[in-house]
Motif scaffolding. Structure first.
Motif, PDB file in Angstrom:
ATOM      1  N   LEU A 116      -3.634  -1.374  -2.644  1.00 50.20           N
ATOM      2  CA  LEU A 116      -3.989  -0.420  -1.595  1.00 50.20           C
ATOM      3  C   LEU A 116      -2.789  -0.181  -0.687  1.00 50.20           C
ATOM      4  O   LEU A 116      -2.218  -1.123  -0.136  1.00 50.20           O
ATOM      5  CB  LEU A 116      -5.155  -0.929  -0.751  1.00 50.20           C
ATOM      6  N   LEU A 117      -2.430   1.089  -0.543  1.00 48.39           N
ATOM      7  CA  LEU A 117      -1.480   1.494   0.477  1.00 48.39           C
ATOM      8  C   LEU A 117      -2.262   1.699   1.765  1.00 48.39           C
ATOM      9  O   LEU A 117      -3.213   2.487   1.803  1.00 48.39           O
ATOM     10  CB  LEU A 117      -0.771   2.784   0.061  1.00 48.39           C
ATOM     11  N   VAL A 118      -1.894   0.971   2.815  1.00 47.28           N
ATOM     12  CA  VAL A 118      -2.621   0.986   4.082  1.00 47.28           C
ATOM     13  C   VAL A 118      -1.715   1.613   5.142  1.00 47.28           C
ATOM     14  O   VAL A 118      -0.605   1.132   5.389  1.00 47.28           O
ATOM     15  CB  VAL A 118      -3.034  -0.441   4.501  1.00 47.28           C
ATOM     16  N   THR A 119      -2.182   2.688   5.767  1.00 47.19           N
ATOM     17  CA  THR A 119      -1.393   3.398   6.762  1.00 47.19           C
ATOM     18  C   THR A 119      -2.288   3.792   7.936  1.00 47.19           C
ATOM     19  O   THR A 119      -3.500   3.592   7.910  1.00 47.19           O
ATOM     20  CB  THR A 119      -0.768   4.682   6.182  1.00 47.19           C
ATOM     21  N   GLY A 120      -1.688   4.395   8.943  1.00 44.98           N
ATOM     22  CA  GLY A 120      -2.467   5.081   9.961  1.00 44.98           C
ATOM     23  C   GLY A 120      -2.898   6.432   9.418  1.00 44.98           C
ATOM     24  O   GLY A 120      -2.470   6.854   8.336  1.00 44.98           O
ATOM     25  N   PRO A 121      -3.761   7.160  10.131  1.00 49.25           N
ATOM     26  CA  PRO A 121      -4.169   8.495   9.687  1.00 49.25           C
ATOM     27  C   PRO A 121      -2.973   9.429   9.643  1.00 49.25           C
ATOM     28  O   PRO A 121      -2.125   9.419  10.542  1.00 49.25           O
ATOM     29  CB  PRO A 121      -5.197   8.923  10.746  1.00 49.25           C
TER      30      PRO A 121
ATOM     31  N   PHE B 242       1.178  -2.677   2.186  1.00 45.49           N
ATOM     32  CA  PHE B 242       0.699  -2.547   0.817  1.00 45.49           C
ATOM     33  C   PHE B 242       0.074  -3.873   0.421  1.00 45.49           C
ATOM     34  O   PHE B 242       0.714  -4.922   0.504  1.00 45.49           O
ATOM     35  CB  PHE B 242       1.840  -2.191  -0.142  1.00 45.49           C
ATOM     36  N   ILE B 243      -1.196  -3.834   0.002  1.00 42.78           N
ATOM     37  CA  ILE B 243      -1.976  -5.049  -0.238  1.00 42.78           C
ATOM     38  C   ILE B 243      -2.339  -5.142  -1.716  1.00 42.78           C
ATOM     39  O   ILE B 243      -2.805  -4.175  -2.316  1.00 42.78           O
ATOM     40  CB  ILE B 243      -3.274  -5.050   0.600  1.00 42.78           C
ATOM     41  N   ARG B 244      -2.149  -6.332  -2.284  1.00 40.39           N
ATOM     42  CA  ARG B 244      -2.521  -6.572  -3.681  1.00 40.39           C
ATOM     43  C   ARG B 244      -4.024  -6.844  -3.774  1.00 40.39           C
ATOM     44  O   ARG B 244      -4.473  -7.965  -4.021  1.00 40.39           O
ATOM     45  CB  ARG B 244      -1.708  -7.726  -4.246  1.00 40.39           C
ATOM     46  N   THR B 245      -4.786  -5.786  -3.582  1.00 37.72           N
ATOM     47  CA  THR B 245      -6.241  -5.895  -3.624  1.00 37.72           C
ATOM     48  C   THR B 245      -6.780  -6.004  -5.042  1.00 37.72           C
ATOM     49  O   THR B 245      -7.987  -6.076  -5.238  1.00 37.72           O
ATOM     50  CB  THR B 245      -6.872  -4.683  -2.917  1.00 37.72           C
ATOM     51  N   ASP B 246      -5.876  -6.013  -6.034  1.00 39.79           N
ATOM     52  CA  ASP B 246      -6.334  -6.244  -7.401  1.00 39.79           C
ATOM     53  C   ASP B 246      -6.676  -7.712  -7.641  1.00 39.79           C
ATOM     54  O   ASP B 246      -7.367  -8.043  -8.602  1.00 39.79           O
ATOM     55  CB  ASP B 246      -5.273  -5.775  -8.408  1.00 39.79           C
TER      56      ASP B 246
ATOM     57  N   PRO C  10      -5.569   3.994  -2.916  1.00 42.13           N
ATOM     58  CA  PRO C  10      -5.238   3.226  -4.120  1.00 42.13           C
ATOM     59  C   PRO C  10      -3.903   3.703  -4.685  1.00 42.13           C
ATOM     60  O   PRO C  10      -3.631   4.910  -4.744  1.00 42.13           O
ATOM     61  CB  PRO C  10      -6.393   3.535  -5.071  1.00 42.13           C
ATOM     62  N   TYR C  11      -3.075   2.745  -5.110  1.00 42.29           N
ATOM     63  CA  TYR C  11      -1.717   3.101  -5.551  1.00 42.29           C
ATOM     64  C   TYR C  11      -1.352   2.267  -6.762  1.00 42.29           C
ATOM     65  O   TYR C  11      -1.523   1.043  -6.764  1.00 42.29           O
ATOM     66  CB  TYR C  11      -0.719   2.858  -4.420  1.00 42.29           C
ATOM     67  N   PRO C  12      -0.855   2.911  -7.837  1.00 44.17           N
ATOM     68  CA  PRO C  12      -0.516   2.160  -9.050  1.00 44.17           C
ATOM     69  C   PRO C  12       0.675   1.233  -8.834  1.00 44.17           C
ATOM     70  O   PRO C  12       1.712   1.650  -8.305  1.00 44.17           O
ATOM     71  CB  PRO C  12      -0.200   3.257 -10.067  1.00 44.17           C
ATOM     72  N   LEU C  13       0.514  -0.010  -9.229  1.00 40.84           N
ATOM     73  CA  LEU C  13       1.531  -1.026  -8.971  1.00 40.84           C
ATOM     74  C   LEU C  13       2.853  -0.717  -9.661  1.00 40.84           C
ATOM     75  O   LEU C  13       3.928  -0.969  -9.113  1.00 40.84           O
ATOM     76  CB  LEU C  13       1.029  -2.397  -9.429  1.00 40.84           C
ATOM     77  N   ALA C  14       2.789  -0.187 -10.867  1.00 43.23           N
ATOM     78  CA  ALA C  14       4.009  -0.034 -11.667  1.00 43.23           C
ATOM     79  C   ALA C  14       4.752   1.267 -11.397  1.00 43.23           C
ATOM     80  O   ALA C  14       5.878   1.431 -11.879  1.00 43.23           O
ATOM     81  CB  ALA C  14       3.655  -0.115 -13.150  1.00 43.23           C
ATOM     82  N   LEU C  15       4.163   2.177 -10.632  1.00 43.45           N
ATOM     83  CA  LEU C  15       4.739   3.512 -10.517  1.00 43.45           C
ATOM     84  C   LEU C  15       6.176   3.494 -10.017  1.00 43.45           C
ATOM     85  O   LEU C  15       7.078   4.074 -10.625  1.00 43.45           O
ATOM     86  CB  LEU C  15       3.868   4.374  -9.600  1.00 43.45           C
ATOM     87  N   LEU C  16       6.435   2.838  -8.902  1.00 39.04           N
ATOM     88  CA  LEU C  16       7.772   2.870  -8.321  1.00 39.04           C
ATOM     89  C   LEU C  16       8.765   2.070  -9.147  1.00 39.04           C
ATOM     90  O   LEU C  16       9.930   2.463  -9.282  1.00 39.04           O
ATOM     91  CB  LEU C  16       7.722   2.349  -6.880  1.00 39.04           C
TER      92      LEU C  16
END
Length: 266
Positions: free
Chosen positions: A118-123, A137-141, A173-179
């Motif tokens: 999970l990418l966690v940001t402000g609005p 960025f949290i490893r919520t997996d 939600p953000y894919p771990l391997a993308l970057l």
């Protein structure tokens, strides 16, 4: 010890933390597109910026449960925060980390599918004087523990107001391997003649449109005509028009699904 149930690839799970006594189902929602400052622009023209409104719509937002006024002494020692709220709430703003940092404990423990965090940001694109959200960025997996949302006050002795019902956190939600998998190459534009031609054509059309806008504004001012801003905008990007046509479907906004409460009521 039994293994946790696997999370389907198209699911984001929000477990209510055990012991929470209040109903928190209405404290999380798909991100809203609108912003007060965008509403206040002439003829709401800020919404004509499609990349801006698209960013507004990405993800889900968690809402602040209480009206709060917060000031920071400026000292880095200890908490040094004065937090005044209209009611006591376990998920209202709290001191925790020091250094002018305000913390919200969240009522949810999130789980994402394998290979997602999970990418966690402000609005997105939200004004707030004297305070900035701290992204994470949290490893919520796999993490079996909730996280907090934090804002940092930037100036001492300045009152910062957070209203009840306004978003204080956004999750994507953000894919771990993308970057890690993405490779950036630096090239000269003329190495791709066809793309360079598209760039030049797009630029010519934009410049021509700007000139038409200025001429129309001048003529309307002379005639006393109230301009309709939609008449002045090139809508090619909004409509996904390009040459050649994009290979993927054009999407101006994201439509995140509202959470479905599947708890068993006893």
């Amino acid at each position: 010890m039994s293994k946790p149930q696997p999370v389907p690839n198209n699911k984001l799970l929000a477990y209510v933390i055990p012991g929470v006594k209040k109903d928190v189902s209405q404290s999380i929602r798909p991100c809203k597109i609108t912003r007060d400052w965008m509403d206040s622009t002439p003829a709401r023209y800020a919404y004509r910026c499609i990349p801006l409104t698209a960013a507004n719509s990405m993800g889900w937002e968690i809402l602040n449960p209480v009206d709060a006024e917060i000031t920071w002494s400026g000292s880095e020692e200890g908490d040094q925060l004065n937090i005044q709220t209209n009611t006591d709430d376990p998920f209202g703003p709290k001191p925790h980390f020091g250094s002018g940092t305000v913390t919200w404990y969240l009522p949810f423990l999130f789980r994402t599918p394998p290979e997602y965090g999970l990418l966690v940001t402000g609005p997105a694109n939200q004004d707030q004087n004297y305070a900035v959200p701290l992204d994470a960025f949290i490893r919520t997996d796999w993490l079996p523990f909730p996280f907090t949302m934090n804002w940092r006050l930037t100036e001492a002795n300045r009152k910062v107001t957070f209203k009840a019902g306004e978003p204080i956190c956004r999750i994507i939600p953000y894919p771990l391997a993308l970057l890690n998998d993405m490779q950036m190459d630096i090239l000269e534009l003329n190495e791709d003649p066809q793309f360079m031609q598209q760039v030049q054509q797009w630029n010519q059309e934009r410049q021509g449109n700007y000139e038409k806008q200025r001429e129309a504004e001048q003529q309307w001012a002379k005639d006393g005509h109230k301009p309709e801003l939609k008449e002045l905008w090139n809508s090619n990007y909004a409509k996904g028009k390009a040459c050649p046509a994009p290979k993927s479907a054009h999407q101006n906004l994201f439509k995140c699904a509202p959470p479905i409460d599947k708890r068993i009521v006893k």
